[in-house]
Design an enzyme around this catalytic site. Structure first.
Site, PDB file in Angstrom:
ATOM      1  N   SER A   2       0.837  -1.198   0.000  1.00 47.41           N
ATOM      2  CA  SER A   2       0.000   0.000   0.000  1.00 47.41           C
ATOM      3  C   SER A   2       0.871   1.246   0.000  1.00 47.41           C
ATOM      4  O   SER A   2       1.994   1.245   0.527  1.00 47.41           O
ATOM      5  CB  SER A   2      -0.895   0.015   1.241  1.00 47.41           C
TER       6      SER A   2
ATOM      7  N   TYR B 277      -1.351  -0.627   9.980  1.00 49.23           N
ATOM      8  CA  TYR B 277      -1.370  -1.021   8.565  1.00 49.23           C
ATOM      9  C   TYR B 277      -0.100  -0.555   7.865  1.00 49.23           C
ATOM     10  O   TYR B 277       0.531  -1.308   7.117  1.00 49.23           O
ATOM     11  CB  TYR B 277      -2.610  -0.412   7.921  1.00 49.23           C
TER      12      TYR B 277
END
Length: 239
Positions: free
Chosen positions: A137, A150
């Site tokens: 990501s 995350y």
């Protein structure tokens, strides 16, 4: 026929990757954790469209269950393309983040990477050809408010990919990470409205899952033999 395992293969990005790899002539193993029905439906779709596929279910966090599932898959021949796409997010501002939120996100993305990738590495080495691609990501590069867990997991995958690439480079195996930005999906629709996307993304639109799949498929191909140890962003120009 080369075999590809796509973890988290039934989600928006995972299913697009499975479709593209099947169209490229690979036998695609569609992995699911909870939603085996969706993985089986995708398998049936791939076969109906002339591809070769199967579905499999296991929890990447469960090392023993993962090992057992992979041993079954490796009985006849190696898996030569691995796409580590399984991942979750559980967002919260860091001062209020619960320990469980931290560990669950790290467990799936990072420990799951080890649990799946490590057993597949030696069979790839023996075959002298392999592709390991992790879908990460933009948060692992730039960070993101409310996603410390995350971002930590995805950033760690970047470092792990670079290190593993050095170990395997002489064996014909490449290791790379693909870092998407805002990709159109049910999840992103709830997080980013049109105005937010236009403000954040220089291209003024969300990316499409098939665009991520195209990049993954290229990295999985013979044409990408000299690309390894890279984190490749696909984010519409986000700096």
């Amino acid at each position: 026929m080369r075999r590809a395992l796509v973890t988290g293969g039934s989600g928006a990005i995972g299913s697009a990757i499975c479709r593209r790899l099947a169209a490229d002539g690979l036998h695609v193993i569609v992995h699911a954790h909870r939603n085996l029905v969706a993985a089986q439906a995708l398998r049936d779709e791939l076969i109906a469209n002339g591809g070769s596929a199967q579905a499999i279910q296991f929890d990447v966090v469960d090392a023993a269950a993962t090992q057992t599932a992979l041993e079954t898959l490796l009985r006849d021949e190696p898996i030569q393309v691995l796409v580590n796409n399984a991942g979750i997010h559980d967002d919260a501002a860091f001062p209020g983040m619960r320990r469980a939120q931290w560990h669950s996100v790290i467990d799936v993305s990072l420990h799951g990477f080890f649990n799946v990738t490590q057993p597949l590495t030696m069979p790839m080495v023996r075959s002298r050809w392999g592709r390991i691609i992790s879908v990460t990501s933009v948060a692992g590069i730039t960070g993101n408010r409310g996603q410390t867990n995350y971002a930590a997991a995805k950033g760690a995958l970047h470092a792990a990919s670079k290190s593993l690439a050095l170990e395997l480079a002489s064996r014909g195996i490449t290791v790379n990470a693909v870092a998407p930005g805002i990709i159109a999906s049910d999840m992103s629709q709830g997080a980013f409205d049109t105005a937010a996307i236009e403000r954040l993304v220089p291209m003024k639109r969300a990316g499409q899952a098939h665009e991520v799949a195209d990049l993954v498929a290229f990295l999985a191909s013979d044409q990408a033999a000299y690309i390894t140890g890279q984190v490749i962003s696909i984010n519409g120009g986000i700096a």
